[in-house]
Design a protein around this motif. Sequence first.
Motif, PDB file in Angstrom:
ATOM      1  N   ALA A 154       0.858  -1.188   0.000  1.00 28.31           N
ATOM      2  CA  ALA A 154       0.000   0.000   0.000  1.00 28.31           C
ATOM      3  C   ALA A 154       0.889   1.231   0.000  1.00 28.31           C
ATOM      4  O   ALA A 154       1.942   1.248   0.654  1.00 28.31           O
ATOM      5  N   TYR A 155       0.456   2.251  -0.734  1.00 29.37           N
ATOM      6  CA  TYR A 155       1.226   3.485  -0.822  1.00 29.37           C
ATOM      7  C   TYR A 155       0.256   4.658  -0.888  1.00 29.37           C
ATOM      8  O   TYR A 155      -0.606   4.720  -1.758  1.00 29.37           O
ATOM      9  N   TYR A 156       0.417   5.573   0.081  1.00 28.68           N
ATOM     10  CA  TYR A 156      -0.456   6.740   0.173  1.00 28.68           C
ATOM     11  C   TYR A 156       0.367   8.020  -0.004  1.00 28.68           C
ATOM     12  O   TYR A 156       0.858   8.590   0.981  1.00 28.68           O
ATOM     13  N   PRO A 157       0.522   8.485  -1.254  1.00 29.33           N
ATOM     14  CA  PRO A 157       1.233   9.744  -1.481  1.00 29.33           C
ATOM     15  C   PRO A 157       0.377  10.960  -1.156  1.00 29.33           C
ATOM     16  O   PRO A 157       0.892  12.072  -1.119  1.00 29.33           O
ATOM     17  N   PHE A 158      -0.941  10.722  -0.946  1.00 24.14           N
ATOM     18  CA  PHE A 158      -1.885  11.788  -0.598  1.00 24.14           C
ATOM     19  C   PHE A 158      -1.847  12.927  -1.611  1.00 24.14           C
ATOM     20  O   PHE A 158      -1.855  14.106  -1.252  1.00 24.14           O
ATOM     21  N   ASN A 159      -1.838  12.555  -2.888  1.00 19.97           N
ATOM     22  CA  ASN A 159      -1.833  13.553  -3.955  1.00 19.97           C
ATOM     23  C   ASN A 159      -3.261  13.990  -4.274  1.00 19.97           C
ATOM     24  O   ASN A 159      -3.842  13.642  -5.290  1.00 19.97           O
ATOM     25  N   GLY A 160      -3.844  14.734  -3.336  1.00 21.77           N
ATOM     26  CA  GLY A 160      -5.208  15.216  -3.526  1.00 21.77           C
ATOM     27  C   GLY A 160      -6.272  14.260  -3.038  1.00 21.77           C
ATOM     28  O   GLY A 160      -7.459  14.585  -3.056  1.00 21.77           O
ATOM     29  N   ASN A 161      -5.885  13.069  -2.586  1.00 23.70           N
ATOM     30  CA  ASN A 161      -6.844  12.091  -2.085  1.00 23.70           C
ATOM     31  C   ASN A 161      -6.093  11.056  -1.245  1.00 23.70           C
ATOM     32  O   ASN A 161      -4.874  11.150  -1.076  1.00 23.70           O
ATOM     33  N   ALA A 162      -6.846  10.070  -0.739  1.00 22.89           N
ATOM     34  CA  ALA A 162      -6.241   9.020   0.084  1.00 22.89           C
ATOM     35  C   ALA A 162      -6.217   7.688  -0.646  1.00 22.89           C
ATOM     36  O   ALA A 162      -6.256   6.626  -0.014  1.00 22.89           O
ATOM     37  N   ASP A 163      -6.143   7.729  -1.971  1.00 26.16           N
ATOM     38  CA  ASP A 163      -6.111   6.500  -2.762  1.00 26.16           C
ATOM     39  C   ASP A 163      -4.784   5.774  -2.584  1.00 26.16           C
ATOM     40  O   ASP A 163      -3.738   6.389  -2.350  1.00 26.16           O
ATOM     41  N   ASP A 164      -4.851   4.452  -2.730  1.00 26.93           N
ATOM     42  CA  ASP A 164      -3.672   3.597  -2.658  1.00 26.93           C
ATOM     43  C   ASP A 164      -3.000   3.561  -4.024  1.00 26.93           C
ATOM     44  O   ASP A 164      -3.519   2.968  -4.961  1.00 26.93           O
ATOM     45  N   ALA A 165      -1.845   4.185  -4.142  1.00 22.93           N
ATOM     46  CA  ALA A 165      -1.152   4.272  -5.423  1.00 22.93           C
ATOM     47  C   ALA A 165      -0.386   3.013  -5.778  1.00 22.93           C
ATOM     48  O   ALA A 165       0.213   2.938  -6.854  1.00 22.93           O
ATOM     49  N   SER A 166      -0.406   1.999  -4.911  1.00 21.03           N
ATOM     50  CA  SER A 166       0.280   0.741  -5.227  1.00 21.03           C
ATOM     51  C   SER A 166      -0.501  -0.096  -6.216  1.00 21.03           C
ATOM     52  O   SER A 166       0.033  -1.059  -6.773  1.00 21.03           O
ATOM     53  N   GLY A 167      -1.783   0.225  -6.403  1.00 19.96           N
ATOM     54  CA  GLY A 167      -2.623  -0.574  -7.283  1.00 19.96           C
ATOM     55  C   GLY A 167      -3.239  -1.787  -6.609  1.00 19.96           C
ATOM     56  O   GLY A 167      -3.904  -2.586  -7.262  1.00 19.96           O
ATOM     57  N   ASN A 168      -3.056  -1.900  -5.288  1.00 20.55           N
ATOM     58  CA  ASN A 168      -3.577  -3.061  -4.570  1.00 20.55           C
ATOM     59  C   ASN A 168      -4.961  -2.841  -3.976  1.00 20.55           C
ATOM     60  O   ASN A 168      -5.492  -3.726  -3.298  1.00 20.55           O
ATOM     61  N   GLY A 169      -5.532  -1.666  -4.207  1.00 17.65           N
ATOM     62  CA  GLY A 169      -6.927  -1.444  -3.846  1.00 17.65           C
ATOM     63  C   GLY A 169      -7.202  -1.089  -2.408  1.00 17.65           C
ATOM     64  O   GLY A 169      -8.354  -1.136  -1.977  1.00 17.65           O
ATOM     65  N   HIS A 170      -6.174  -0.680  -1.650  1.00 20.33           N
ATOM     66  CA  HIS A 170      -6.399  -0.303  -0.253  1.00 20.33           C
ATOM     67  C   HIS A 170      -6.696   1.196  -0.150  1.00 20.33           C
ATOM     68  O   HIS A 170      -6.069   1.924   0.636  1.00 20.33           O
ATOM     69  N   ASP A 171      -7.641   1.675  -0.945  1.00 23.26           N
ATOM     70  CA  ASP A 171      -7.973   3.099  -0.938  1.00 23.26           C
ATOM     71  C   ASP A 171      -8.531   3.497   0.418  1.00 23.26           C
ATOM     72  O   ASP A 171      -9.327   2.773   1.032  1.00 23.26           O
ATOM     73  N   GLY A 172      -8.120   4.669   0.886  1.00 22.27           N
ATOM     74  CA  GLY A 172      -8.539   5.135   2.198  1.00 22.27           C
ATOM     75  C   GLY A 172      -9.835   5.922   2.161  1.00 22.27           C
ATOM     76  O   GLY A 172     -10.137   6.608   1.184  1.00 22.27           O
ATOM     77  N   THR A 173     -10.610   5.820   3.243  1.00 19.47           N
ATOM     78  CA  THR A 173     -11.803   6.628   3.453  1.00 19.47           C
ATOM     79  C   THR A 173     -11.469   7.684   4.498  1.00 19.47           C
ATOM     80  O   THR A 173     -11.109   7.354   5.636  1.00 19.47           O
ATOM     81  N   VAL A 174     -11.573   8.939   4.109  1.00 19.21           N
ATOM     82  CA  VAL A 174     -11.137  10.048   4.961  1.00 19.21           C
ATOM     83  C   VAL A 174     -12.286  10.524   5.840  1.00 19.21           C
ATOM     84  O   VAL A 174     -13.393  10.798   5.346  1.00 19.21           O
ATOM     85  N   THR A 175     -12.022  10.633   7.133  1.00 17.93           N
ATOM     86  CA  THR A 175     -12.977  11.217   8.075  1.00 17.93           C
ATOM     87  C   THR A 175     -12.301  12.388   8.771  1.00 17.93           C
ATOM     88  O   THR A 175     -11.339  12.194   9.537  1.00 17.93           O
ATOM     89  N   GLY A 176     -12.748  13.592   8.486  1.00 18.17           N
ATOM     90  CA  GLY A 176     -12.268  14.777   9.183  1.00 18.17           C
ATOM     91  C   GLY A 176     -10.965  15.360   8.691  1.00 18.17           C
ATOM     92  O   GLY A 176     -10.812  16.579   8.622  1.00 18.17           O
ATOM     93  N   ALA A 177      -9.976  14.529   8.365  1.00 14.07           N
ATOM     94  CA  ALA A 177      -8.664  15.036   7.951  1.00 14.07           C
ATOM     95  C   ALA A 177      -8.791  15.886   6.687  1.00 14.07           C
ATOM     96  O   ALA A 177      -9.641  15.625   5.831  1.00 14.07           O
TER      97      ALA A 177
END
Length: 339
Positions: A154-177
């Motif tokens: 999993a890789y979170y560069p946080f480039n405008g979102n919390a998507d997983d840039a590794s391609g493994n589908g562990h996209d993040g759901t943001v609460t408050g941040a």
Amino acid sequence: DSDGDGFGDGLEVSEDSDPNDPASYPTRTLAINNTVNGTISGGGAYRLGSPATLEASAALGYLFTGWGGDASGTENPLSLVMDANRTVGAAFARDQLDPDGDGLTNHEELVIHGTDPNNADTDGDRVKDNVELADETNPNDPNDFNPFSVGLLAYYPFNGNADDASGNGHDGTVTGATLAPDRHGDANRAYRFDGSADYIDATDTGFPAGSAARSISVWVKTDGARGAVIDHLVNYGSVGDNQAFGLWHSNATVGVYISANDLLVGEPITPGEWEQWVVTFENGRADVYRNGQQLISEEMPVATVLNRLRIGSAPHDERVIATDFTGDLDDIRIYDRAL
């Protein structure tokens, strides 16, 4: 029907065929329109009333999507009765399927990159094809890869979102941040946590469990821990004894979190400054690094049970507000190996 070809003499005369020659009979023409990204077979002249079979074949990286002209639908091959002259076309579209789950469509893999659409790691170097393309390495060359991408889960560069840039589908759901500048000053390239119900959740499916090797890397800029509590940076797993894995900090120390028997590093994060912290685990031993310098290496009874990944707070089912982090986080990487 003088020639016994199945057509009456009057019809043959009207059709300009020879009523005395069984090899001469009325015909109808099946014409094929020019197609793009595929071909159609089956065109030509047919005996009047006989069946014709059309078959559409898509070019590499494309899919047949339907017939046009004097044919309709998507049945392929398609049978027509040649009781009239017909002109038929076909439509083809880019194949947008992704059977290997690497974030690249079949069209992109086959036509653009020449990679295997059924193998997420075409060259077998333990770096997914889409990650190699992002790294600008060759996904078809096992000797050309970014070593920091090997085993990346999993890789979170946080480039405008919390998507997983590794391609493994562990996209993040943001609460408050909220999005914030990163350590380079680029806007919306990190996440800001205010210490009050701000966190990011994702699945930890496929992460190292039990005592398997793993690493977590995170860039952090803290405002300072909130008093006597410990603020969690990033962690995954469950909250039974030794069943989690991650990093927390207090004003006195960073800790390797396993939900009991945590390892105290003895060094704090410097408030107001970006620092990289890395924890690795392999063969029962955890190692912690700050900005590339090893701070500690000790045995730990890690027995991770997967449950969730949580960034910015502890991974409890009923969230513990006292563990909420205050500050900025960026460039979080999780590996299935010790770096």
